[in-house]
Design a protein around this motif. Structure first.
Motif, PDB file in Angstrom:
ATOM      1  N   LEU A  68       0.834  -1.160   0.250  1.00  0.00           N
ATOM      2  CA  LEU A  68      -0.089  -0.258  -0.066  1.00  0.00           C
ATOM      3  C   LEU A  68       0.740   1.420  -0.115  1.00  0.00           C
ATOM      4  CD1 LEU A  68      -2.983  -1.018   2.446  1.00  0.00           C
ATOM      5  CD2 LEU A  68      -2.797  -1.215  -0.005  1.00  0.00           C
ATOM      6  N   GLU A  69       2.079   1.155   0.562  1.00  0.00           N
ATOM      7  CA  GLU A  69       3.032   2.475   0.569  1.00  0.00           C
ATOM      8  C   GLU A  69       3.597   2.538  -0.724  1.00  0.00           C
ATOM      9  OE1 GLU A  69       5.495   1.556   3.906  1.00  0.00           O
ATOM     10  OE2 GLU A  69       3.868   2.193   5.400  1.00  0.00           O
ATOM     11  N   ALA A  70       3.665   1.533  -1.769  1.00  0.00           N
ATOM     12  CA  ALA A  70       4.586   1.538  -2.875  1.00  0.00           C
ATOM     13  C   ALA A  70       3.794   2.242  -4.134  1.00  0.00           C
ATOM     14  CB  ALA A  70       5.073   0.102  -3.092  1.00  0.00           C
ATOM     15  N   THR A  71       4.781   2.357  -5.015  1.00  0.00           N
ATOM     16  CA  THR A  71       4.351   3.088  -6.234  1.00  0.00           C
ATOM     17  C   THR A  71       4.654   1.672  -7.167  1.00  0.00           C
ATOM     18  OG1 THR A  71       4.512   5.058  -5.438  1.00  0.00           O
ATOM     19  CG2 THR A  71       4.365   4.735  -8.070  1.00  0.00           C
ATOM     20  N   PRO A  72       3.845   0.781  -7.547  1.00  0.00           N
ATOM     21  CA  PRO A  72       4.228  -0.410  -8.335  1.00  0.00           C
ATOM     22  C   PRO A  72       4.201   0.264  -9.914  1.00  0.00           C
ATOM     23  CG  PRO A  72       1.926  -0.553  -7.602  1.00  0.00           C
ATOM     24  CD  PRO A  72       2.481   0.793  -6.963  1.00  0.00           C
ATOM     25  N   SER A  73       4.779  -0.837 -10.587  1.00  0.00           N
ATOM     26  CA  SER A  73       4.765  -0.479 -12.210  1.00  0.00           C
ATOM     27  C   SER A  73       3.487  -0.533 -12.470  1.00  0.00           C
ATOM     28  CB  SER A  73       5.591  -1.512 -12.983  1.00  0.00           C
ATOM     29  OG  SER A  73       5.207  -2.896 -12.780  1.00  0.00           O
ATOM     30  N   PRO A  74       3.090  -0.089 -13.934  1.00  0.00           N
ATOM     31  CA  PRO A  74       1.637  -0.259 -14.438  1.00  0.00           C
ATOM     32  C   PRO A  74       1.295  -1.541 -14.512  1.00  0.00           C
ATOM     33  CG  PRO A  74       3.091   1.611 -15.558  1.00  0.00           C
ATOM     34  CD  PRO A  74       3.800   0.821 -14.825  1.00  0.00           C
ATOM     35  N   ALA A  75       2.425  -2.528 -14.748  1.00  0.00           N
ATOM     36  CA  ALA A  75       1.634  -3.983 -15.018  1.00  0.00           C
ATOM     37  C   ALA A  75       1.472  -4.662 -13.690  1.00  0.00           C
ATOM     38  CB  ALA A  75       3.057  -4.783 -15.398  1.00  0.00           C
ATOM     39  N   LEU A  76       2.222  -4.256 -12.654  1.00  0.00           N
ATOM     40  CA  LEU A  76       1.926  -4.833 -11.238  1.00  0.00           C
ATOM     41  C   LEU A  76       0.739  -4.282 -10.651  1.00  0.00           C
ATOM     42  CD1 LEU A  76       2.542  -6.857  -9.026  1.00  0.00           C
ATOM     43  CD2 LEU A  76       3.977  -4.985  -8.047  1.00  0.00           C
ATOM     44  N   ALA A  77       0.515  -2.829 -11.052  1.00  0.00           N
ATOM     45  CA  ALA A  77      -0.743  -2.270 -10.379  1.00  0.00           C
ATOM     46  C   ALA A  77      -1.932  -2.895 -11.079  1.00  0.00           C
ATOM     47  CB  ALA A  77      -0.833  -0.873 -10.741  1.00  0.00           C
ATOM     48  N   GLU A  78      -2.160  -3.295 -12.379  1.00  0.00           N
ATOM     49  CA  GLU A  78      -2.879  -3.729 -13.135  1.00  0.00           C
ATOM     50  C   GLU A  78      -3.151  -5.349 -12.415  1.00  0.00           C
ATOM     51  OE1 GLU A  78      -6.035  -5.242 -15.428  1.00  0.00           O
ATOM     52  OE2 GLU A  78      -5.325  -3.245 -15.009  1.00  0.00           O
ATOM     53  N   PHE A  79      -2.259  -5.937 -12.439  1.00  0.00           N
ATOM     54  CA  PHE A  79      -2.237  -7.441 -11.659  1.00  0.00           C
ATOM     55  C   PHE A  79      -2.863  -7.264 -10.303  1.00  0.00           C
ATOM     56  CE2 PHE A  79      -0.894 -10.916  -9.210  1.00  0.00           C
ATOM     57  CZ  PHE A  79      -1.217 -12.124 -10.347  1.00  0.00           C
ATOM     58  N   LEU A  80      -2.392  -6.403  -9.509  1.00  0.00           N
ATOM     59  CA  LEU A  80      -3.065  -6.304  -8.096  1.00  0.00           C
ATOM     60  C   LEU A  80      -4.495  -5.585  -8.083  1.00  0.00           C
ATOM     61  CD1 LEU A  80      -0.045  -5.143  -6.368  1.00  0.00           C
ATOM     62  CD2 LEU A  80      -0.869  -7.484  -6.490  1.00  0.00           C
ATOM     63  N   ALA A  81      -5.039  -5.105  -9.269  1.00  0.00           N
ATOM     64  CA  ALA A  81      -6.018  -4.167  -9.201  1.00  0.00           C
ATOM     65  C   ALA A  81      -7.506  -4.905  -8.670  1.00  0.00           C
ATOM     66  CB  ALA A  81      -6.475  -3.734 -10.517  1.00  0.00           C
ATOM     67  N   PRO A  82      -7.368  -6.193  -8.965  1.00  0.00           N
ATOM     68  CA  PRO A  82      -8.669  -7.061  -8.331  1.00  0.00           C
ATOM     69  C   PRO A  82      -8.716  -7.140  -6.713  1.00  0.00           C
ATOM     70  CG  PRO A  82      -8.154  -7.907 -10.303  1.00  0.00           C
ATOM     71  CD  PRO A  82      -7.186  -6.901  -9.995  1.00  0.00           C
ATOM     72  N   TRP A  83      -7.533  -7.702  -6.401  1.00  0.00           N
ATOM     73  CA  TRP A  83      -7.114  -7.508  -4.884  1.00  0.00           C
ATOM     74  C   TRP A  83      -7.377  -6.167  -4.261  1.00  0.00           C
ATOM     75  CZ3 TRP A  83      -2.409  -5.749  -2.443  1.00  0.00           C
ATOM     76  CH2 TRP A  83      -2.491  -6.262  -0.987  1.00  0.00           C
ATOM     77  N   ARG A  84      -6.912  -5.106  -4.802  1.00  0.00           N
ATOM     78  CA  ARG A  84      -7.071  -3.822  -4.203  1.00  0.00           C
ATOM     79  C   ARG A  84      -8.303  -3.623  -4.082  1.00  0.00           C
ATOM     80  NH1 ARG A  84      -2.722  -0.241  -4.018  1.00  0.00           N
ATOM     81  NH2 ARG A  84      -4.177   1.050  -2.930  1.00  0.00           N
ATOM     82  N   GLN A  85      -9.256  -4.068  -5.052  1.00  0.00           N
ATOM     83  CA  GLN A  85     -10.560  -3.742  -5.155  1.00  0.00           C
ATOM     84  C   GLN A  85     -11.289  -4.417  -3.955  1.00  0.00           C
ATOM     85  OE1 GLN A  85     -12.811  -4.666  -8.571  1.00  0.00           O
ATOM     86  NE2 GLN A  85     -14.826  -5.063  -7.713  1.00  0.00           N
ATOM     87  N   ALA A  86     -10.765  -5.588  -3.609  1.00  0.00           N
ATOM     88  CA  ALA A  86     -11.335  -6.491  -2.435  1.00  0.00           C
ATOM     89  C   ALA A  86     -11.097  -5.409  -1.208  1.00  0.00           C
ATOM     90  CB  ALA A  86     -10.749  -7.735  -2.454  1.00  0.00           C
ATOM     91  N   LEU A  87      -9.578  -4.964  -1.003  1.00  0.00           N
ATOM     92  CA  LEU A  87      -9.568  -4.346   0.086  1.00  0.00           C
ATOM     93  C   LEU A  87     -10.272  -3.274   0.432  1.00  0.00           C
ATOM     94  CD1 LEU A  87      -5.457  -4.168  -0.208  1.00  0.00           C
ATOM     95  CD2 LEU A  87      -6.955  -5.504   1.358  1.00  0.00           C
ATOM     96  N   ARG A  88     -10.735  -2.537  -0.669  1.00  0.00           N
ATOM     97  CA  ARG A  88     -11.526  -1.256  -0.549  1.00  0.00           C
ATOM     98  C   ARG A  88     -12.839  -1.599  -0.267  1.00  0.00           C
ATOM     99  NH1 ARG A  88      -8.246   0.460  -5.037  1.00  0.00           N
ATOM    100  NH2 ARG A  88      -9.815  -0.645  -6.615  1.00  0.00           N
ATOM    101  N   GLU A  89     -13.406  -2.737  -0.860  1.00  0.00           N
ATOM    102  CA  GLU A  89     -14.791  -3.044  -0.480  1.00  0.00           C
ATOM    103  C   GLU A  89     -14.933  -3.390   0.865  1.00  0.00           C
ATOM    104  OE1 GLU A  89     -17.764  -3.781  -2.296  1.00  0.00           O
ATOM    105  OE2 GLU A  89     -16.830  -2.757  -4.357  1.00  0.00           O
ATOM    106  N   VAL A  90     -13.925  -4.201   1.633  1.00  0.00           N
ATOM    107  CA  VAL A  90     -14.287  -4.447   2.933  1.00  0.00           C
ATOM    108  C   VAL A  90     -13.935  -3.310   3.990  1.00  0.00           C
ATOM    109  CG1 VAL A  90     -13.753  -6.985   2.543  1.00  0.00           C
ATOM    110  CG2 VAL A  90     -11.978  -5.646   3.099  1.00  0.00           C
ATOM    111  N   ASN A  91     -13.122  -2.554   3.557  1.00  0.00           N
ATOM    112  CA  ASN A  91     -12.760  -1.444   4.441  1.00  0.00           C
ATOM    113  C   ASN A  91     -13.484  -0.096   4.048  1.00  0.00           C
ATOM    114  OD1 ASN A  91     -10.100  -1.843   6.207  1.00  0.00           O
ATOM    115  ND2 ASN A  91      -9.911  -3.006   4.208  1.00  0.00           N
ATOM    116  N   GLY A  92     -14.358  -0.068   2.808  1.00  0.00           N
ATOM    117  CA  GLY A  92     -14.953   0.942   2.651  1.00  0.00           C
ATOM    118  C   GLY A  92     -14.245   2.176   2.071  1.00  0.00           C
TER     119      GLY A  92
END
Length: 290
Positions: A68-92
């Protein structure tokens, strides 16, 4: 049955495991047809990162906290996007106070037509798991032996789905059980996706496990290994791995393109690295080291 994942929730292994699971579910969700997720060792589903257990180890700081503190490459950011979506869903939102385990990742990304069966044998954790999802009509919680549970659940009536097997590895013979579970699930649901997690400790045990899987009969087995430091005999857990049976296209290429960056991001010392290859390809040919 003494293992409690609350001490380890959100660590480096969780990040990779749940990011892969999220990518799988994202792909399955691109078709309207429903799917089912079966989780054999589900834990409690949600983990408070401010709880005593999480604070005692602080493992999440080197896992989800680092990402969460990092600035990943566009490829890694895209790969992590669904997981990040789940984080946002459960944390509002983007401020993460609660870490979603596999059940919460699945339900956060699931749709109204999808179904979920979460199993947890530990009696306290099973009660908490049931309470967490009591209002979600898509979810059924069971409290059975996780190694036996899939026999009654496969094949799912939807004929699409994912089996998640994430055992605690606190007893002898867990790798052997994992091989048997994989083969049994494949016999019952040959087209289903399986995600099988294991700790990368004891190089000989892991190599024997890979060799047993490569011996067949299951094909299309993707191997994803990652280490955050060079392993030592008596040191802390340095890596983890997953086997994904029938991975949806194009998961293999996606994770292969970001695994080294992800391992470097989560690194805790020299020797951090990743490996992605076909342990068994679609023609039944094993990897060279299997």
């Amino acid at each position: 049955m003494n293992y409690r994942h609350a001490y380890h929730a959100g660590n480096f292994a969780d990040v990779v495991k749940h990011a892969v699971l999220a990518r799988i579910l994202d792909r399955l969700g691109r078709k309207d047809a429903p799917y089912r997720v079966l989780d054999t060792h589900a834990g409690v589903g949600l983990y408070d990162l401010a709880a005593d257990e999480a604070l005692k180890t602080g493992e999440w700081r080197g896992g989800v906290g680092r990402v969460l503190e990092a600035t990943p490459s566009p490829a890694l950011a895209e790969f992590l996007a669904p997981w990040r979506q789940a984080l946002r869903e459960v944390n509002g939102g983007d401020h993460v106070l609660v870490y979603p385990g596999s059940p919460a990742v699945a339900t956060a990304l699931g749709r109204p037509q999808d179904r979920f069966v979460f199993n947890e044998l530990h009696p306290i954790d099973a009660d908490q798991l049931a309470a967490t999802f009591a209002r979600d009509r898509r979810v059924r919680v069971t409290a059975e032996d996780g190694w036996i549970m899939p026999r009654a659940q496969l094949p799912p009536e939807e004929r699409r789905g994912v089996l998640v097997v994430d055992p605690p590895f606190e007893e002898a013979g867990e790798f052997d059980r994992l091989v048997r579970a994989m083969r049994d699930a494949h016999r019952r649901f040959a087209t289903g996706v399986q995600l099988l997690w294991y700790p990368a400790k004891g190089a000989g045990a892991v190599a024997d496990f890979h060799a047993a899987v490569a011996a067949g009969p299951v094909r299309r087995v993707l191997r994803i290994d990652h280490w955050i430091r060079r392993p030592t005999v008596d040191g802390p857990l340095a890596g983890a791995g997953m086997l994904v049976v029938n991975p949806p296209w194009p998961l293999a290429d996606e994770i292969a393109g970001v695994i080294d960056e992800l391992a470097a991001l989560l690194a805790a010392g020299p020797g951090a690295r990743g490996r992605v290859d076909w342990l068994v390809d679609e023609d039944g040919r094993p990897a060279a080291d299997a």
